[in-house]
Design an enzyme around this catalytic site. Structure first.
Site, PDB file in Angstrom:
ATOM      1  N   TYR A  10       4.418 -13.101   3.327  1.00 26.50           N
ATOM      2  CA  TYR A  10       4.799 -13.377   1.923  1.00 26.50           C
ATOM      3  C   TYR A  10       6.242 -13.885   1.823  1.00 26.50           C
ATOM      4  O   TYR A  10       6.487 -15.017   1.371  1.00 26.50           O
ATOM      5  CB  TYR A  10       4.582 -12.100   1.105  1.00 26.50           C
ATOM      6  CG  TYR A  10       5.108 -12.140  -0.315  1.00 26.50           C
ATOM      7  CD1 TYR A  10       4.910 -13.261  -1.130  1.00 26.50           C
ATOM      8  CD2 TYR A  10       5.781 -11.038  -0.845  1.00 26.50           C
ATOM      9  CE1 TYR A  10       5.383 -13.281  -2.438  1.00 26.50           C
ATOM     10  CE2 TYR A  10       6.243 -11.047  -2.150  1.00 26.50           C
ATOM     11  CZ  TYR A  10       6.058 -12.168  -2.943  1.00 26.50           C
ATOM     12  OH  TYR A  10       6.522 -12.178  -4.224  1.00 26.50           O
ATOM     13  N   LEU A  32      -0.229 -13.477  12.875  1.00 27.13           N
ATOM     14  CA  LEU A  32      -1.266 -13.602  11.844  1.00 27.13           C
ATOM     15  C   LEU A  32      -2.048 -12.303  11.603  1.00 27.13           C
ATOM     16  O   LEU A  32      -3.167 -12.341  11.108  1.00 27.13           O
ATOM     17  CB  LEU A  32      -2.219 -14.773  12.145  1.00 27.13           C
ATOM     18  CG  LEU A  32      -1.567 -16.160  12.198  1.00 27.13           C
ATOM     19  CD1 LEU A  32      -2.618 -17.237  12.489  1.00 27.13           C
ATOM     20  CD2 LEU A  32      -0.848 -16.502  10.883  1.00 27.13           C
ATOM     21  N   ASN A  75       5.561  -4.557  10.098  1.00 28.57           N
ATOM     22  CA  ASN A  75       4.633  -3.913   9.159  1.00 28.57           C
ATOM     23  C   ASN A  75       5.474  -3.309   8.044  1.00 28.57           C
ATOM     24  O   ASN A  75       6.582  -2.829   8.292  1.00 28.57           O
ATOM     25  CB  ASN A  75       3.822  -2.822   9.861  1.00 28.57           C
ATOM     26  CG  ASN A  75       2.838  -3.416  10.862  1.00 28.57           C
ATOM     27  OD1 ASN A  75       2.968  -3.239  12.066  1.00 28.57           O
ATOM     28  ND2 ASN A  75       1.858  -4.145  10.366  1.00 28.57           N
ATOM     29  N   TYR A 140       8.572   3.910   7.458  1.00 27.49           N
ATOM     30  CA  TYR A 140       8.854   2.474   7.335  1.00 27.49           C
ATOM     31  C   TYR A 140      10.368   2.243   7.233  1.00 27.49           C
ATOM     32  O   TYR A 140      10.948   1.463   8.003  1.00 27.49           O
ATOM     33  CB  TYR A 140       8.125   1.900   6.111  1.00 27.49           C
ATOM     34  CG  TYR A 140       8.634   0.565   5.667  1.00 27.49           C
ATOM     35  CD1 TYR A 140       8.485  -0.554   6.473  1.00 27.49           C
ATOM     36  CD2 TYR A 140       9.283   0.419   4.436  1.00 27.49           C
ATOM     37  CE1 TYR A 140       8.977  -1.789   6.066  1.00 27.49           C
ATOM     38  CE2 TYR A 140       9.762  -0.804   4.022  1.00 27.49           C
ATOM     39  CZ  TYR A 140       9.615  -1.910   4.835  1.00 27.49           C
ATOM     40  OH  TYR A 140      10.106  -3.122   4.432  1.00 27.49           O
ATOM     41  N   PHE A 168      15.296  -5.148  -2.607  1.00 24.97           N
ATOM     42  CA  PHE A 168      14.713  -4.182  -3.539  1.00 24.97           C
ATOM     43  C   PHE A 168      13.273  -4.645  -3.811  1.00 24.97           C
ATOM     44  O   PHE A 168      12.574  -4.952  -2.861  1.00 24.97           O
ATOM     45  CB  PHE A 168      15.648  -3.975  -4.734  1.00 24.97           C
ATOM     46  CG  PHE A 168      16.816  -3.079  -4.318  1.00 24.97           C
ATOM     47  CD1 PHE A 168      17.719  -3.497  -3.334  1.00 24.97           C
ATOM     48  CD2 PHE A 168      16.938  -1.795  -4.798  1.00 24.97           C
ATOM     49  CE1 PHE A 168      18.734  -2.658  -2.863  1.00 24.97           C
ATOM     50  CE2 PHE A 168      17.953  -0.946  -4.348  1.00 24.97           C
ATOM     51  CZ  PHE A 168      18.850  -1.377  -3.379  1.00 24.97           C
ATOM     52  N   PHE A 207       1.516   5.633 -11.677  1.00 22.94           N
ATOM     53  CA  PHE A 207       1.680   6.758 -10.757  1.00 22.94           C
ATOM     54  C   PHE A 207       2.784   7.712 -11.220  1.00 22.94           C
ATOM     55  O   PHE A 207       3.905   7.657 -10.736  1.00 22.94           O
ATOM     56  CB  PHE A 207       1.978   6.260  -9.338  1.00 22.94           C
ATOM     57  CG  PHE A 207       0.869   5.452  -8.717  1.00 22.94           C
ATOM     58  CD1 PHE A 207      -0.466   5.677  -9.041  1.00 22.94           C
ATOM     59  CD2 PHE A 207       1.155   4.462  -7.781  1.00 22.94           C
ATOM     60  CE1 PHE A 207      -1.487   4.932  -8.457  1.00 22.94           C
ATOM     61  CE2 PHE A 207       0.141   3.719  -7.194  1.00 22.94           C
ATOM     62  CZ  PHE A 207      -1.181   3.950  -7.534  1.00 22.94           C
ATOM     63  N   GLY A 283       6.347  10.151  -2.113  1.00 20.09           N
ATOM     64  CA  GLY A 283       7.485   9.422  -1.543  1.00 20.09           C
ATOM     65  C   GLY A 283       8.147   8.417  -2.466  1.00 20.09           C
ATOM     66  O   GLY A 283       9.033   7.677  -2.041  1.00 20.09           O
ATOM     67  N   ASP A 284       7.752   8.333  -3.739  1.00 20.90           N
ATOM     68  CA  ASP A 284       8.370   7.378  -4.664  1.00 20.90           C
ATOM     69  C   ASP A 284       9.659   7.938  -5.250  1.00 20.90           C
ATOM     70  O   ASP A 284       9.623   8.920  -5.989  1.00 20.90           O
ATOM     71  CB  ASP A 284       7.418   7.071  -5.835  1.00 20.90           C
ATOM     72  CG  ASP A 284       6.435   5.961  -5.525  1.00 20.90           C
ATOM     73  OD1 ASP A 284       6.669   5.209  -4.562  1.00 20.90           O
ATOM     74  OD2 ASP A 284       5.430   5.854  -6.247  1.00 20.90           O
TER      75      ASP A 284
HETATM   76  N1  UFG Z   1       3.068   1.782  -9.130  1.00 24.57           N
HETATM   77  C1  UFG Z   1       2.200   2.252 -10.101  1.00 24.57           C
HETATM   78  N2  UFG Z   1       0.893   1.856 -10.021  1.00 24.57           N
HETATM   79  C2  UFG Z   1       0.414   1.053  -9.038  1.00 24.57           C
HETATM   80  C3  UFG Z   1       1.324   0.575  -8.044  1.00 24.57           C
HETATM   81  C4  UFG Z   1       2.642   0.968  -8.120  1.00 24.57           C
HETATM   82  O1  UFG Z   1       2.571   2.995 -11.001  1.00 24.57           O
HETATM   83  O2  UFG Z   1      -0.780   0.772  -9.035  1.00 24.57           O
HETATM   84  C5  UFG Z   1       4.478   2.175  -9.229  1.00 24.57           C
HETATM   85  C6  UFG Z   1       4.990   2.863  -7.988  1.00 24.57           C
HETATM   86  O3  UFG Z   1       4.717   4.244  -8.049  1.00 24.57           O
HETATM   87  C7  UFG Z   1       6.476   2.521  -8.055  1.00 24.57           C
HETATM   88  C8  UFG Z   1       6.525   1.141  -8.730  1.00 24.57           C
HETATM   89  O4  UFG Z   1       5.251   1.001  -9.356  1.00 24.57           O
HETATM   90  O5  UFG Z   1       7.133   3.436  -8.869  1.00 24.57           O
HETATM   91  C9  UFG Z   1       6.717   0.011  -7.744  1.00 24.57           C
HETATM   92  O6  UFG Z   1       5.797   0.183  -6.689  1.00 24.57           O
HETATM   93  P1  UFG Z   1       5.592  -0.908  -5.531  1.00 24.57           P
HETATM   94  O7  UFG Z   1       4.569  -0.373  -4.599  1.00 24.57           O
HETATM   95  O8  UFG Z   1       5.364  -2.253  -6.130  1.00 24.57           O
HETATM   96  O9  UFG Z   1       7.019  -0.972  -4.823  1.00 24.57           O
HETATM   97  P2  UFG Z   1       7.860   0.196  -4.147  1.00 24.57           P
HETATM   98  O10 UFG Z   1       9.055   0.388  -5.031  1.00 24.57           O
HETATM   99  O11 UFG Z   1       7.082   1.371  -3.797  1.00 24.57           O
HETATM  100  O12 UFG Z   1       8.184  -0.473  -2.763  1.00 24.57           O
HETATM  101  C10 UFG Z   1       9.172  -1.435  -2.585  1.00 24.57           C
HETATM  102  C11 UFG Z   1       8.797  -2.333  -1.407  1.00 24.57           C
HETATM  103  C12 UFG Z   1       8.774  -1.529  -0.116  1.00 24.57           C
HETATM  104  C13 UFG Z   1      10.061  -0.807   0.038  1.00 24.57           C
HETATM  105  C14 UFG Z   1      10.341   0.039  -1.157  1.00 24.57           C
HETATM  106  C15 UFG Z   1      11.678   0.695  -1.090  1.00 24.57           C
HETATM  107  O13 UFG Z   1       7.556  -2.910  -1.630  1.00 24.57           O
HETATM  108  O14 UFG Z   1       8.596  -2.411   0.968  1.00 24.57           O
HETATM  109  O15 UFG Z   1      10.361  -0.777  -2.332  1.00 24.57           O
HETATM  110  O16 UFG Z   1      11.578   1.983  -1.611  1.00 24.57           O
HETATM  111  F1  UFG Z   1      10.005   0.010   1.115  1.00 24.57           F
END
Ligand code: UFG
Length: 328
Positions: A10, A32, A75, A140, A168, A207, A283-284
């Site tokens: 991406y 790939l 990954n 990760y 970010f 979430f 982990g969020d």
């Molecule tokens: N979320 C939802 N519903 C969903 C998907 C996500 O509520 O269906 C929320 C997540 O809980 C989070 C926010 O939306 O609070 C963003 O989630 P993403 O998965 O889009 O992104 P992340 O913040 O978890 O992850 C990003 C990058 C990772 C990196 C991370 C750093 O994608 O590669 O930030 O913490 F590791």
């Protein structure tokens, strides 16, 4: 010539487009596993090689006049890294070890590295600056930090100059409409929200609504993939000019909650996009907002997509026209 490892992924594919638009010669290496051959710019020279294969990677260096490397090959699923951490140590950490060894063997001493906000873990103050403590809360982020540290020691021992870019939340698609985000499985918020108006999903799951934020949902700093790609070009220029190693955050400096993102997506798509409150995802962190002042100041980087609706509109344009991604 710039070697882009992971140039079919991406963010990597967007960086290749921007490099070629700038007139650079580009060679792409990608196994790939998660990348798409269709995402590789037609003007880039392509090798289907896994960076852990030292012999094949060395051949790429011998066959091309490589001056810099941009390293995206990794990954990047937080959830998967918690259930299969060794996969992350093997591909991310060992992969980087092989890459750095081949670079040193071939006397290539400049690398731009794809790092992440996940290196910080649960930050205590916002916005996050580069000197804040790095205590990853997932495997990760831990592997990305280990990769950064490997470059630091390779610099001390072998004069390997690196720029590490800590992203970010990356979103959006190339303005040409030819490439965009296509992950399987998809875990990121914006493409998942957009699956609702595409008819692929009935509602978006939120979430957790009990975080310590204004509306109870997690806050993130969304940055457009083309702005991010352009930062890699600035980083290459910095390495060529300054011959110095450095670390930069890349974000817009504005936080948006999950609920705010859904409201913005409703406005962009004209679809009602039903949402359901679900359990927290493990982990969020509640809040992740970047200070990208250092990148603005030193790299002279200026993001163009500062409005979150424009970022969503750019992603929507890609998904609407390519509902099956690259799988036409
Ligand atoms: N979320 C939802 N519903 C969903 C998907 C996500 O509520 O269906 C929320 C997540 O809980 C989070 C926010 O939306 O609070 C963003 O989630 P993403 O998965 O889009 O992104 P992340 O913040 O978890 O992850 C990003 C990058 C990772 C990196 C991370 C750093 O994608 O590669 O930030 O913490 F590791």
């Amino acid at each position: 010539m710039v070697l882009v490892c992971g140039g079919a992924g991406y963010i990597g594919s967007h960086a290749v487009y921007q490099l070629i638009n700038k007139g650079e010669d580009v060679v792409v290496v990608d196994n790939l596993e998660t990348g798409h051959i269709e995402a590789v710019h037609p003007k880039a020279k392509f090798y289907k090689v896994d960076i852990r294969n030292e012999e094949e990677l060395d051949k790429v260096f011998k066959e091309n006049n490589i001056t810099e490397v941009i390293h995206f090959a990794a990954n990047s699923l937080v959830g998967e890294s918690m259930t299969n951490p060794l996969k992350y140590y093997n591909n991310n950490v060992h992969g980087t070890e092989v890459l750095l060894k081949v670079m040193i063997d071939n006397d290539v001493k400049r690398i731009v590295f794809s790092s992440t906000a996940a290196t910080y873990g649960e930050a205590t103050k916002m916005p996050i600056v580069e000197t804040d403590k790095t205590e990853p809360t997932n495997a990760y982020g831990e592997t990305k930090l280990a990769m950064e540290k490997m470059m630091k020691w390779a610099d001390i021992a072998h004069n390997m100059k690196y720029v590490s870019l800590r992203y970010f939340n990356v979103a959006g698609a190339h303005v040409s409409g030819t490439i965009g985000e296509d992950h399987s499985p998809e875990t990121h918020l914006i493409p998942l929200i957009l699956q609702v108006p595409l008819g692929k999903r009935e509602f978006i799951s939120i979430f957790g609504e009990d975080y310590d934020t204004e509306d109870g949902t997690c806050i993130r700093d969304y940055i457009h993939v083309v702005d991010l790609a352009n930062a890699h070009i600035k980083a290459i220029e910095y390495l060529r000019k300054e011959d110095n190693s450095n670390i930069f955050n890349l974000g817009n400096g504005n936080g948006f909650s999950v609920k705010e993102m859904i409201v913005a997506a409703r406005k962009v798509t004209g679809h009602e996009i039903p949402a359901k409150i679900c359990e927290r995802r493990a982990g969020d962190p509640a809040r992740l907002i970047a200070s990208a002042e250092k990148a603005r100041e030193i790299l002279k980087w200026e993001p163009e997509f500062t409005n979150v609706e424009d970022i969503i509109a750019s992603a929507w344009n890609w998904h609407k026209n390519n509902p099956k991604g690259f799988n036409k």
